[in-house]
Design an enzyme around this catalytic site. Structure first.
Site: not given
Length: 233
Positions: A27-29
């Site tokens: 996941f990107d943040l």
């Protein structure tokens, strides 16, 4: 955040079942797990003011996602030396206040809980410095779901998404074909494509549908519920 979302999720270039079989989920943040609009735009505005530039926060949504140096240099024609100074000013505000001017995207905690319960290995792959990413995830009690949190270094190294993804794969011992990258900007998709990794572009963040399609996203999810459908069925 982006209001341009299609009526239903879209996908192209692969079967949905393929994603459900992936073991490792990256996941990107920013714009994917949390909405950092207030903290990032205030920090950026503070840095620009220190550099003698006046800018309205409404014009700063474009800087959410890309590496800081890229934004200062691309959008404000700064030299590398100037962008180094601007990044330091940005961090003056961000490390004290901007870090916490943030909120978790609705239903993300439940999605992470269910993914982990179903045996998925979760990791964060973000261009934000690791030290800040860990603090944010701990603050919102999301760190418990992740096997690994990887970001850039404060000195500006390991800032490209393909480098960050490579580090995650090496540390956890998975190959790209066993993983999927989820993010809201082109950098996430381009980074995944560099490894031949499946990607899901989310339209509840700060990247447009046009941006994500143009960068080659394999799948699009217009909401967290549609993201859940891809990942868990």
């Amino acid at each position: 955040m982006s209001s341009k979302t299609p009526a239903k999720s879209d996908h192209y270039g692969g079967a949905e079942l393929e994603i459900r079989n992936k073991k490792l989920i990256l996941f990107d943040l920013d714009g994917t797990l949390t909405d950092p609009k207030e903290g990032i735009t205030r920090s950026f505005q503070y840095a620009l003011k220190k550099m003698g530039i006046s800018e309205d926060r409404d014009n700063l949504l474009k800087v959410i996602g890309p590496p800081l140096w890229d934004s200062f240099e691309q959008f404000y024609a700064m030299s590398r030396e100037e962008s180094d100074r601007a990044v330091q000013y940005y961090r003056e505000y961000f490390s004290e206040k901007g870090l916490y001017e943030n909120e978790v995207i609705e239903t993300i905690p439940q999605l992470l809980h269910d993914l982990k319960k179903n045996g998925k290995i979760l990791a964060v792959a973000t261009s934000k410095p690791t030290i800040y990413s860990v603090k944010i995830l701990k603050y919102f009690q999301l760190d418990r779901y992740f096997h690994l949190i990887v970001g850039s270094e404060l000195d500006g190294t390991r800032v490209r998404k393909d480098e960050i993804i490579s580090h995650v794969l090496n540390v956890l011992g998975y190959c790209a074909q066993e993983a999927v990258m989820i993010g809201d900007r082109k950098h996430d998709i381009i980074g995944a494509r560099a490894h031949g990794m499946t990607s899901i572009g989310v339209l509840f963040g700060y990247g447009s549908e046009e941006e994500l399609r143009a960068s080659g996203s394999d799948f699009l999810a217009s909401s967290t519920s549609q993201l859940r459908q891809y990942l868990l069925g």
